[in-house]
Scaffold this active site. Structure first.
Site, PDB file in Angstrom:
ATOM      1  N   HIS A 109       0.730  -1.391  -0.078  1.00 52.98           N
ATOM      2  CA  HIS A 109      -0.267   0.107   0.296  1.00 52.98           C
ATOM      3  C   HIS A 109       0.807   1.326  -0.030  1.00 52.98           C
ATOM      4  O   HIS A 109       0.409   2.484   0.387  1.00 52.98           O
ATOM      5  CB  HIS A 109      -0.868   0.029   1.263  1.00 52.98           C
ATOM      6  CG  HIS A 109      -1.885  -1.000   1.133  1.00 52.98           C
ATOM      7  ND1 HIS A 109      -3.038  -1.249   1.983  1.00 52.98           N
ATOM      8  CD2 HIS A 109      -2.366  -1.582  -0.108  1.00 52.98           C
ATOM      9  CE1 HIS A 109      -3.863  -2.281   1.686  1.00 52.98           C
ATOM     10  NE2 HIS A 109      -3.474  -2.330   0.444  1.00 52.98           N
ATOM     11  N   CYS A 137       9.599  18.010  -7.221  1.00 52.90           N
ATOM     12  CA  CYS A 137      10.027  16.701  -7.303  1.00 52.90           C
ATOM     13  C   CYS A 137      11.599  16.535  -7.588  1.00 52.90           C
ATOM     14  O   CYS A 137      12.099  17.222  -8.393  1.00 52.90           O
ATOM     15  CB  CYS A 137       9.417  15.799  -8.585  1.00 52.90           C
ATOM     16  SG  CYS A 137      10.027  14.729  -9.119  1.00 52.90           S
TER      17      CYS A 137
HETATM   18  P1  OAD Z   1      -7.576  -2.637  10.644  1.00 50.32           P
HETATM   19  O1  OAD Z   1      -7.519  -1.201  11.277  1.00 50.32           O
HETATM   20  O2  OAD Z   1      -8.632  -2.724   9.501  1.00 50.32           O
HETATM   21  O3  OAD Z   1      -7.293  -3.940  11.330  1.00 50.32           O
HETATM   22  C1  OAD Z   1      -6.272  -3.945  12.359  1.00 50.32           C
HETATM   23  C2  OAD Z   1      -6.330  -5.276  12.781  1.00 50.32           C
HETATM   24  O4  OAD Z   1      -5.385  -5.340  14.038  1.00 50.32           O
HETATM   25  C3  OAD Z   1      -7.749  -5.399  13.780  1.00 50.32           C
HETATM   26  O5  OAD Z   1      -8.198  -6.898  13.366  1.00 50.32           O
HETATM   27  C4  OAD Z   1      -7.444  -5.557  15.421  1.00 50.32           C
HETATM   28  O6  OAD Z   1      -7.963  -6.510  15.897  1.00 50.32           O
HETATM   29  C5  OAD Z   1      -5.846  -6.062  15.372  1.00 50.32           C
HETATM   30  N1  OAD Z   1      -5.124  -5.516  16.317  1.00 50.32           N
HETATM   31  C6  OAD Z   1      -5.255  -4.138  16.942  1.00 50.32           C
HETATM   32  N2  OAD Z   1      -4.280  -4.274  17.912  1.00 50.32           N
HETATM   33  C7  OAD Z   1      -3.410  -5.537  17.833  1.00 50.32           C
HETATM   34  C8  OAD Z   1      -2.543  -5.929  18.558  1.00 50.32           C
HETATM   35  N3  OAD Z   1      -1.644  -5.187  19.537  1.00 50.32           N
HETATM   36  N4  OAD Z   1      -1.826  -7.087  18.082  1.00 50.32           N
HETATM   37  C9  OAD Z   1      -2.683  -7.832  17.247  1.00 50.32           C
HETATM   38  N5  OAD Z   1      -3.530  -7.527  16.567  1.00 50.32           N
HETATM   39  C10 OAD Z   1      -4.152  -6.169  16.829  1.00 50.32           C
HETATM   40  O7  OAD Z   1      -6.093  -2.427   9.658  1.00 50.32           O
HETATM   41  P2  OAD Z   1      -5.578  -3.062   8.451  1.00 50.32           P
HETATM   42  O8  OAD Z   1      -6.074  -4.745   8.516  1.00 50.32           O
HETATM   43  O9  OAD Z   1      -4.163  -3.116   8.415  1.00 50.32           O
HETATM   44  O10 OAD Z   1      -5.434   0.782   3.449  1.00 50.32           O
HETATM   45  O11 OAD Z   1      -6.206  -2.402   7.183  1.00 50.32           O
HETATM   46  C11 OAD Z   1      -5.763  -2.573   6.020  1.00 50.32           C
HETATM   47  C12 OAD Z   1      -5.639  -1.403   5.243  1.00 50.32           C
HETATM   48  O12 OAD Z   1      -7.090  -0.806   5.299  1.00 50.32           O
HETATM   49  C13 OAD Z   1      -5.002  -0.512   5.328  1.00 50.32           C
HETATM   50  O13 OAD Z   1      -3.712  -0.968   4.679  1.00 50.32           O
HETATM   51  C14 OAD Z   1      -5.363   0.745   4.683  1.00 50.32           C
HETATM   52  C15 OAD Z   1      -6.868   0.617   5.450  1.00 50.32           C
HETATM   53  O14 OAD Z   1      -7.778   1.489   4.820  1.00 50.32           O
HETATM   54  C16 OAD Z   1      -5.310   1.768   2.568  1.00 50.32           C
HETATM   55  O15 OAD Z   1      -5.189   3.043   3.338  1.00 50.32           O
HETATM   56  C17 OAD Z   1      -5.144   1.536   1.131  1.00 50.32           C
END
Ligand code: OAD
Length: 234
Positions: A109, A137
């Site tokens: 990303h 740039c």
């Molecule tokens: P999310 O915020 O959707 O999910 C984070 C996950 O981490 C959740 O399932 C939480 O339960 C878990 N979590 C939180 N704290 C934790 C800890 N201490 N240990 C283990 N797990 C924990 O974030 P992403 O899945 O990364 O994209 O989101 C995916 C994409 O959505 C991102 O890259 C971004 C966003 O929109 C773009 O901006 C294109």
């Protein structure tokens, strides 16, 4: 798994949560503080570029105040110490994997510390000044830099390399991601279809939990070092 197993790891915001970086979808997370369509879409950028540039400048500045945690460090140890291939793919735009010592991380990303020129389309390492100040740039000098972050509706980076690694993986591990955003959310199914074992390490069951052979629930700073220890001793 043995010492030659090929491993693909996918990380998400949860791995950086204990370093003090907000996740996206938790209560009070980034997508409650800001509207996705305003700060994470090409349309939002066209509508209000200053808002978007300021949002990512602020996130880049915040990186200076945080440190990698035990989960980032454990993955760096795995990459350095495992005899088989390990590919670390992250959805995160922070640099905490690299600062923990991980090499060759694929940022599907994009990265906060990179800028993308809308004129010449070159990506440049970027520590500052703020993109809001419209700096030139480094390659073509046009003042048209945007955050090198993949927005909704845009194609993530490195997909061919990621799918090639998944096709030959023995183990696919997903860490700290909600499984809400594709294509990353679909990797577990691709890995299973290609015969890999699948493991999830997350605070709570993710949207795709049912697809994993095993889910371990808890904090990344505890689960990841335990799992890395198991692999390095196998
Ligand atoms: P999310 O915020 O959707 O999910 C984070 C996950 O981490 C959740 O399932 C939480 O339960 C878990 N979590 C939180 N704290 C934790 C800890 N201490 N240990 C283990 N797990 C924990 O974030 P992403 O899945 O990364 O994209 O989101 C995916 C994409 O959505 C991102 O890259 C971004 C966003 O929109 C773009 O901006 C294109």
């Amino acid at each position: 798994m043995d010492k030659n197993s090929k491993i693909v790891i996918l990380t998400g915001a949860g791995i950086s949560a204990e370093s003090g970086i907000d996740t996206f979808r938790s209560e009070g997370g980034l997508w409650e503080q800001h509207k996705v369509e305003d700060v994470a879409t090409p349309e939002g950028f066209a509508r209000d570029p200053d808002l978007v540039l300021g949002f990512y400048d602020m996130r880049r500045e915040a990186l200076a105040k945080v440190e990698p945690n035990a989960a980032h460090r454990a993955l760096a140890q795995l990459i350095a110490g495992h005899s088989g291939k390990v590919l670390l793919v992250t959805q995160n735009v922070d640099d905490l994997h690299e600062r923990a010592g991980a090499k060759n991380v694929l940022h599907m990303h994009g990265e906060l510390k990179s800028a993308l020129c809308q004129a010449c389309e070159m990506r440049s390492a970027w520590e500052g000044p703020a993109l809001l100040s419209r700096p030139p740039c480094p390659v073509c000098k046009a003042p048209m830099l945007r955050p090198d972050v993949v927005w909704f509706g845009e194609m993530p980076y490195e997909m061919e390399r990621i799918y090639a690694a998944i096709r030959s993986a023995d183990l696919f591990v997903s860490i700290g991601t909600s499984g809400a955003v594709y294509p990353a959310a679909g990797f577990v199914r691709d890995a299973k279809d290609c015969g890999a074992a699948t493991l999830e390490l997350n605070l709570e069951a993710s949207d795709g939990s049912a697809w994993f052979d095993e889910s371990r629930l808890g904090k990344a700073s505890e689960l990841v070092p335990q799992w890395v220890d198991e692999i390095l001793r196998s």
